[in-house]
Design a protein around this motif. Structure first.
Motif, mmCIF file in Angstrom:
data_model
loop_
_atom_site.group_PDB
_atom_site.id
_atom_site.type_symbol
_atom_site.label_atom_id
_atom_site.label_comp_id
_atom_site.label_asym_id
_atom_site.label_seq_id
_atom_site.Cartn_x
_atom_site.Cartn_y
_atom_site.Cartn_z
ATOM 1 N N THR A 53 0.846 -1.308 -0.093
ATOM 2 C CA THR A 53 0.107 0.016 0.082
ATOM 3 C C THR A 53 0.990 1.361 0.069
ATOM 4 O O THR A 53 0.160 2.311 0.289
ATOM 5 N N SER A 54 2.203 1.212 -0.088
ATOM 6 C CA SER A 54 3.114 2.413 -0.103
ATOM 7 C C SER A 54 3.778 2.375 -1.608
ATOM 8 O O SER A 54 3.840 1.587 -1.989
ATOM 9 N N GLU A 55 4.252 3.527 -1.642
ATOM 10 C CA GLU A 55 4.611 3.875 -3.241
ATOM 11 C C GLU A 55 6.244 3.505 -3.126
ATOM 12 O O GLU A 55 6.837 3.815 -2.083
ATOM 13 N N ARG A 56 6.654 2.764 -4.267
ATOM 14 C CA ARG A 56 8.121 2.486 -4.138
ATOM 15 C C ARG A 56 8.662 3.035 -5.290
ATOM 16 O O ARG A 56 8.121 3.578 -6.170
ATOM 17 N N PRO A 57 9.985 3.195 -5.282
ATOM 18 C CA PRO A 57 10.785 3.798 -6.558
ATOM 19 C C PRO A 57 10.370 2.961 -7.888
ATOM 20 O O PRO A 57 10.127 3.688 -8.904
ATOM 21 N N TYR A 58 9.981 1.881 -7.676
ATOM 22 C CA TYR A 58 9.639 0.822 -8.704
ATOM 23 C C TYR A 58 8.117 0.719 -8.933
ATOM 24 O O TYR A 58 7.875 0.020 -10.126
ATOM 25 N N ARG A 59 7.322 1.316 -8.178
ATOM 26 C CA ARG A 59 5.744 0.911 -8.616
ATOM 27 C C ARG A 59 5.356 1.646 -7.731
ATOM 28 O O ARG A 59 5.420 2.491 -6.730
ATOM 29 N N LYS A 60 3.919 2.019 -7.940
ATOM 30 C CA LYS A 60 2.960 3.045 -7.573
ATOM 31 C C LYS A 60 2.179 2.319 -6.235
ATOM 32 O O LYS A 60 2.308 0.928 -6.105
ATOM 33 N N ALA A 61 1.666 2.918 -5.405
ATOM 34 C CA ALA A 61 0.891 2.409 -4.314
ATOM 35 C C ALA A 61 -0.463 1.562 -4.694
ATOM 36 O O ALA A 61 -1.133 2.306 -5.585
ATOM 37 N N ALA A 62 -0.609 0.426 -4.131
ATOM 38 C CA ALA A 62 -1.810 -0.447 -4.532
ATOM 39 C C ALA A 62 -2.644 0.012 -3.415
ATOM 40 O O ALA A 62 -2.410 0.476 -2.345
ATOM 41 N N SER A 63 -4.031 -0.575 -3.827
ATOM 42 C CA SER A 63 -5.057 -0.270 -2.865
ATOM 43 C C SER A 63 -5.235 -1.184 -1.487
ATOM 44 O O SER A 63 -4.516 -2.199 -1.705
ATOM 45 N N HIS A 64 -5.821 -0.922 -0.506
ATOM 46 C CA HIS A 64 -5.938 -1.778 0.428
ATOM 47 C C HIS A 64 -6.671 -3.097 -0.007
ATOM 48 O O HIS A 64 -6.183 -4.080 0.398
ATOM 49 N N ARG A 65 -7.740 -3.120 -0.894
ATOM 50 C CA ARG A 65 -8.271 -4.368 -1.039
ATOM 51 C C ARG A 65 -7.305 -4.974 -2.009
ATOM 52 O O ARG A 65 -7.359 -6.605 -1.714
ATOM 53 N N TYR A 66 -6.496 -4.556 -2.640
ATOM 54 C CA TYR A 66 -5.553 -5.176 -3.592
ATOM 55 C C TYR A 66 -4.549 -5.990 -2.519
ATOM 56 O O TYR A 66 -4.236 -7.055 -2.864
ATOM 57 N N ALA A 67 -4.162 -5.192 -1.447
ATOM 58 C CA ALA A 67 -3.322 -5.746 -0.521
ATOM 59 C C ALA A 67 -3.736 -6.936 0.335
ATOM 60 O O ALA A 67 -3.178 -7.951 0.327
ATOM 61 N N VAL A 68 -4.979 -6.549 0.437
ATOM 62 C CA VAL A 68 -5.732 -7.733 1.578
ATOM 63 C C VAL A 68 -5.638 -9.129 0.439
ATOM 64 O O VAL A 68 -5.356 -10.115 0.955
ATOM 65 N N LYS A 69 -6.052 -8.833 -0.879
ATOM 66 C CA LYS A 69 -6.149 -9.997 -1.692
ATOM 67 C C LYS A 69 -4.867 -10.745 -1.816
ATOM 68 O O LYS A 69 -4.833 -11.872 -1.798
ATOM 69 N N GLU A 70 -3.846 -9.764 -2.024
ATOM 70 C CA GLU A 70 -2.505 -10.385 -2.237
ATOM 71 C C GLU A 70 -2.238 -11.311 -0.964
ATOM 72 O O GLU A 70 -1.669 -12.443 -1.074
ATOM 73 N N ILE A 71 -2.481 -10.663 0.296
ATOM 74 C CA ILE A 71 -2.074 -11.538 1.199
ATOM 75 C C ILE A 71 -2.875 -12.771 1.559
ATOM 76 O O ILE A 71 -2.139 -13.985 1.728
ATOM 77 N N ILE A 72 -4.069 -12.791 0.861
ATOM 78 C CA ILE A 72 -4.992 -14.120 1.239
ATOM 79 C C ILE A 72 -4.464 -14.862 0.406
ATOM 80 O O ILE A 72 -4.096 -16.072 0.719
ATOM 81 N N SER A 73 -4.131 -14.486 -0.933
ATOM 82 C CA SER A 73 -3.524 -15.549 -2.141
ATOM 83 C C SER A 73 -2.275 -16.041 -1.698
ATOM 84 O O SER A 73 -1.700 -17.261 -1.976
ATOM 85 N N CYS A 74 -1.422 -15.245 -0.697
ATOM 86 C CA CYS A 74 -0.044 -15.895 -0.438
ATOM 87 C C CYS A 74 -0.228 -16.504 1.064
ATOM 88 O O CYS A 74 1.052 -17.041 1.428
ATOM 89 N N SER A 75 -1.281 -16.742 1.326
ATOM 90 C CA SER A 75 -1.375 -17.308 2.917
ATOM 91 C C SER A 75 -1.423 -18.946 2.709
ATOM 92 O O SER A 75 -1.533 -19.540 1.751
#
Ligand code: ADP
Length: 857
Positions: free
Chosen positions: A801-823
């Protein structure tokens, strides 16, 4: 021969008068030899001169033996002389027999006389007898056989020719028989003599022993009598000399007394009386035992004898609310007795009845008359006596309750004395009782005077008025004597009630320590008050139960407690106090009359802090109290200091920790500052991690540790050049490898600080993955520290959810989805579960952070 045997032999010969008897045998042999000169003249006139010469020779030899006897002492020499005498006598006769024709002559009868005479006259040892008899036999046989072989073979007796060998057989048979009989007799007599002497010696030994013990007993007896005489004078006299002036003091004959002084003097007087009573009882008892008690008997009407005694105990009975009754026949009951002594019996029974009867009870004295006896009974409704003790209570020092918690004072002498007195009156005393309901003591005395032993009646002095009567052994002044004979007062002194409040003076004083004194004996409490009240505030109670109540209510600074008390005793009291958390700090000093290592040990085991034995010295008592108080004060000061120290230490620890935390925080912000894209990253990861951990039930301490770990999780990035950290676009493999080193470097930065070791482990593992494909150690599942498993999720969430030099900040929902998928691959499913439950809170935080300004940085 052993010395002992020799002594025995000498004694044997002495006892049976070997010397005297040998002498007697000498005289007899002289007499017989002389008398037989006459026989020679009649029977053998042809040899008269020869025989005379022979006889005189033997008599001279016997005279020689008589002379030697005066010179001889040893038993062996005496035996030899006796044997020589017999042999000389036998030799003289043997020569005459030879001359007279051997077997044919009747002179051999002389040898028979010697054989028998030796047994009867001389107590010769058997072996000597044997030696003598064999010699005699040969002395006869040898010359006779010689003569027979040489001489005539037959002779004519009463006109009938008889062959000489018949005489040989005849005479030898007789002589041999008499020798055999003599030998047996001698051996028998000797064994009798020996046995007799042995028993006599034994008897002598025993008599000597008996005499010795007798002498010892006598001297012991004398010592005992001496001792009691000393007790009389060394104890009783000084005591009475103390009591006599006290009486005068109490009667204010030496000036007016202050209440306190009067009270103290009364205590002294009462206790002096108690001591005197004990000494008097012991003295009486010892006199009775020695049989030295003399009775001054006179005729008494028993009916009139009792009332004055009842009147004496009445005040005490009233005090204890006990009713007194007296039942007797309407006519006089005449008895002959020693009124002084019998008064002791009645008083003992009455005072016991008072002692063992509770409030509201009753005591009845009965007098009954029988044909030849009169019976006096003292009956009470008291505590009673167990059936198995009814006999033994009359023994000296015997008490039903001899325990340390017994309710009544006493020495167990009273009844023993009563029984002795009744028995010298030739009467009987016994007890009947029902436990819990009461006891009866029954005294039965004979009427008349005949039954008294004349030896125990004292008829020496006339009766004097009581006040002037003196004992023969006493030399005190009459006033002192009054005290000794004030028997009634003495007898009841145990039962007198002590007024605890008497003599109270210094109420107003306030001291810095409050001491609780517990003792069932009010006298002792009064003494403590007298000794301690100038230094301490005191509370006096008469039972441990009351003491316990007071301790709970008032929390005193120290307790002085008696050990032997009715109900709860001192040991039980100590145990109760020491088992109570709120009270156990209060020092207890046990005070007791019983000493001995076992008792002290028991007291100390019960938890008492110190021990003092009665009679105590006031200086010692005070010193012990002060030392206990000091000890306790020091203990409480120490406890306070300890507490302060603990508070200060924890303050310091706290300060250190917060100092450390702020240092760490600045370190963390230094890292964040290095990486402009991840600014505030550490702080956010920390917040997220803590929320997650709190949700999972972490303790205060675990949360503190996790906070540090989270703040410092990227501390290793300090070692990564800023150019790489802030590089826009893709990193080279080399650069990526360098970045991947930051968890391990982070740990090594933290490892020198001991408290951070565990935190270092979490930092090291924050890039590990649940499936074991992470770095640097490829840990798997539970191997990864829980803190790290939490932090990775927080870290990932924040990174996405933070911006990095190499990419933009993603949304909360995206982050949650990502975390679920990597559970289960990257993350611990369980932590993910918790994350999902509180993920809403994360987005709020994120939003709040974005709102004020930087707009999505
Ligand atoms: P003391 O009373 O001094 O202990 P005594 O010889 O007078 O000694 O009594 C011995 C014991 O007998 C007492 O300690 C008590 O246990 C028991 N005893 C005597 N009289 C009575 C009584 N009237 N009722 C109950 N017990 C008694």
């Amino acid at each position: 021969m052993a010395k002992h045997d020799q002594e025995f032999e000498d004694r044997l010969n002495q006892e049976y008068d070997l010397k005297g008897r040998t002498r007697m045998a000498c005289y007899l042999s002289l007499a017989l030899y002389a008398v037989f000169i006459g026989l020679d003249a009649v029977y053998t006139p042809q040899y008269f001169m020869t025989f005379l010469f022979l006889r005189l020779t033997v008599m001279v030899a016997v005279g020689g033996i008589l002379y030697l006897l005066t010179k001889t002492e040893t038993s062996r020499a005496l035996m030899n002389l006796a044997l020589t005498l017999a042999l000389i006598d036998a030799a003289g006769i043997a020569v005459m027999i030879y001359i007279l024709g051997g077997f044919l002559t009747s002179y051999y009868q002389g040898l028979n006389i010697i054989v028998m005479g030796m047994i009867v006259l001389i107590p010769l040892a058997f072996r000597y007898t044997l030696y003598l008899y064999v010699s005699v036999w040969f002395m006869y046989a040898a010359p006779s056989i010689a003569k027979y072989l040489l001489g005539q073979k037959a002779t004519v007796v009463d006109g009938v020719p008889i062959a000489t060998w018949r005489f040989v057989i005849n005479n030898l048979t007789f002589l041999t028989s008499i020798i055999v009989v003599g030998a047996i007799g001698s051996s028998y007599m000797e064994s009798i003599r020996r046995r007799e002497l042995r028993s006599r010696l034994q008897l002598e030994g025993m008599t000597a022993q008996l005499q010795e013990s007798n002498v010892k007993l006598k001297s012991l007896d004398e010592l005992k009598t001496q001792f009691f005489a000393n007790v009389n004078h060394e104890l009783r006299t000084p005591l009475t000399l103390m009591l006599a002036p006290l009486k005068a003091v109490l009667e204010s004959r030496m000036g007016k007394l202050s209440p306190a002084l009067k009270d103290t003097c009364e205590t002294m007087q009462r206790n002096g009386y108690k001591l005197l009573k004990l000494i008097n009882n012991l003295l009486d008892l010892s006199k009775l035992e020695e049989g030295k008690m003399r009775l001054k008997v006179k005729a008494v009407n028993l009916i009139d004898f009792i009332p004055p005694l009842l009147a004496s105990v009445k005040p005490l009975a009233d005090q204890r609310q006990i009713r007194l009754y007296y039942q007797h026949p309407p006519h006089p009951v005449e008895l002959t007795l020693d009124p002084d002594q019998f008064e002791k019996v009645v008083f003992n029974l009455l005072s016991n009845a008072l002692k063992f009867t509770n409030k509201g009870g009753k005591i009845t004295v009965y007098v009954e008359e029988r044909d030849h006896t009169a019976i006096m009974t003292v009956e009470d409704t008291g505590i009673g006596i167990p059936a198995n003790m009814l006999e033994s209570i009359f023994d000296r020092f015997s008490q039903v309750d001899g325990s340390k918690s017994r309710a009544q004072e006493g020495t167990g002498i009273g009844l023993a004395l009563a029984r002795e007195i009744v028995e010298v009156h030739k009467g009987q005393i016994h007890a009947e009782s029902e436990l819990g309901r009461g006891s009866r003591f029954i005294v039965e005395l004979h009427k008349g005077e005949e039954h008294f032993d004349e030896a125990i009646l004292d008829r020496r002095s006339e009766d004097l008025p009581i006040g002037l009567r003196r004992r023969l052994t006493d030399t005190e002044e009459p006033r002192v004597q009054d005290i000794v004979t004030d028997f009634r007062r003495l007898q009841l002194v145990d039962l007198e009630k002590v007024d605890l409040e008497g003599g109270r003076v210094d109420e107003a004083k306030v001291h810095d320590a409050l001491i609780l004194c517990i003792d069932d004996n009010p006298e002792v409490l009064k003494l403590m008050k007298m000794l301690l009240s100038d230094e301490f505030d005191l509370e006096l109670v008469t039972s441990a139960e009351k003491g316990l109540k007071f301790v709970r209510a008032k929390n005193p600074d120290l307790v002085l407690c008696d050990v032997m008390m009715p109900g709860m005793d001192g040991h039980a009291f100590s145990r109760t106090i020491k088992a109570d958390e709120a009270l156990k700090h209060i020092p207890i000093i046990l005070v007791t009359a019983r000493t001995g290592a076992e008792m002290i040990n028991e007291g100390l085991q019960a938890g008492a802090d110190d021990y003092i034995s009665k009679p105590f010295d006031s200086t010692e008592l005070k010193a012990r109290i002060r030392s206990q108080l000091r000890l306790r004060q020091m203990e409480s000061e120490m406890a306070l200091m300890n507490k302060n120290l603990r508070v200060r230490t924890s303050d310091l620890v706290e300060q250190q920790r917060s100092l450390f935390l702020s240092t760490v925080k600045s370190l963390a912000s230094a890292i964040d500052a290095k990486d402009e894209y991840t600014r505030h990253h550490s702080t956010r990861v920390t917040d997220f991690s803590l929320k997650l951990a709190a949700k999972m039930g972490f303790s205060e301490k675990e949360l503190g540790d996790l906070e540090l770990a989270a703040l410092l999780h990227d501390v290793g990035k300090i070692a990564v050049p800023e150019s790489i950290l802030n590089k826009p676009g893709k990193l080279t493999d080399e650069e990526f490898k360098l970045i991947k080193e930051h968890p391990a470097r982070g740990e090594s930065i933290l490892s020198p600080v001991v408290e951070l070791k565990e935190i270092g482990r979490v930092v090291r593992s924050h890039h590990e993955r649940y499936d074991g494909t992470g770095y640097p150690d490829r840990l798997k599942g539970q191997e990864i520290p829980l803190g790290a498993r939490i932090m990775t999720i927080a870290d990932t969430y924040d990174s996405i959810t933070s911006e990095r030099p190499y990419r933009k900040a993603a949304s909360h929902r995206y982050a949650v989805k990502e975390i679920i998928s990597c559970s289960g691959t990257q993350f611990d499913p369980e932590v993910v579960g918790h994350f999902l439950e509180i993920a809403g809170a994360f987005v709020q935080d994120k939003d709040q952070e974005k709102e004020p300004g930087t707009n999505g940085v």
